[in-house]
Design a protein around this motif. Structure first.
Motif: not given
Length: 242
Positions: A105-134
């Motif tokens: 997953r790509v997460e950006t610190a500036i919101e870009m809905r069409k190209v990537a997720e907006f960075y949220l720590r909780e969402k990032c943590e779920k991705h990492l727990e599922k074995g995804r590279v963030v």
């Protein structure tokens, strides 16, 4: 160095924050993206993922943009252009991981809905727990802060065990090894030594944050095949700040 193994077979799972410069993605090109090189880096990360490591990656944008275009450009404008450059690199790296079947997953610190997720720590943590590279784009999302500082910040936020600084030299030197043939490799240094001697590892804000959060920094040469894995499992590769 980082004590990843107990005995000969049992590995302690580690979460890594990898800082990749834009230049690392340009390969042999003067600028832009060398997609063959990007896939090579993704494959090296995959080797470590298969060993049980977890990865967050902060990318720089120096292969597209470095500093102000002229003396009249505002620093804020220049920094925002640089953030867009990091997003291009993040998307290229994401594509490389997908080509080799690595969930990402790509997460950006500036919101870009069409190209990537907006960075949220909780969402990032779920991705990492599922074995995804963030992959983190846009640095911290604020001007005046480098992607080195963004790497230290994200390392702290995701509770990374190690911050890996991928460079184009073999580690930390007492002076620029590209300019001075007698430059000496420093295998180990404390945070205070880096700050006091002004060793060129990361900027002062990044070093200070890593010191406060007790995050060790491994500096190694990403241009040599297999160095990422070796830097994480042996004492022989690169330099460490702790």
């Amino acid at each position: 160095m980082v004590y990843l193994y107990q005995g000969s077979d049992t590995m302690i799972k580690k979460r890594i924050l990898l800082k990749l410069s834009g230049e690392a993605l340009s390969g042999s090109k003067d600028n832009g993206i060398d997609f063959e090189r990007v896939i090579e880096i993704a494959k090296e990360v995959k080797v470590c993922l298969d060993m049980g490591f977890s990865f967050g990656i902060v990318v720089g944008g120096g292969n597209f943009w470095r500093g102000k275009a002229n003396d009249f450009m505002e620093r804020q404008t220049s920094d925002y252009i640089g953030m867009l450059a990091t997003t291009m690199n993040a998307l290229a790296l994401q594509d490389a991981f997908r080509q080799i079947d690595v969930p990402v997953r790509v997460e950006t610190a500036i919101e870009m809905r069409k190209v990537a997720e907006f960075y949220l720590r909780e969402k990032c943590e779920k991705h990492l727990e599922k074995g995804r590279v963030v992959i983190f784009g846009c640095g911290t999302g604020n001007p005046f802060f480098s992607t080195d500082t963004a790497a230290a910040l994200r390392a702290a936020e995701i509770n990374a065990d190690i911050l890996g600084k991928a460079t184009n030299v073999d580690g930390i030197y007492d002076k620029d090894p590209k300019k001075y043939k007698d430059a000496k490799l420093i295998k180990e240094a404390t945070y205070n030594e880096v700050l006091n001697k002004k060793l060129k590892v990361m900027d002062l804000t990044a070093i200070t944050l890593c010191m406060e959060e007790e995050i060790p920094i491994i500096v190694f040469n990403i241009n040599k095949p297999g160095m990422l894995k070796q830097a994480l499992i042996t004492d022989d590769i690169g330099s460490i700040v702790k």
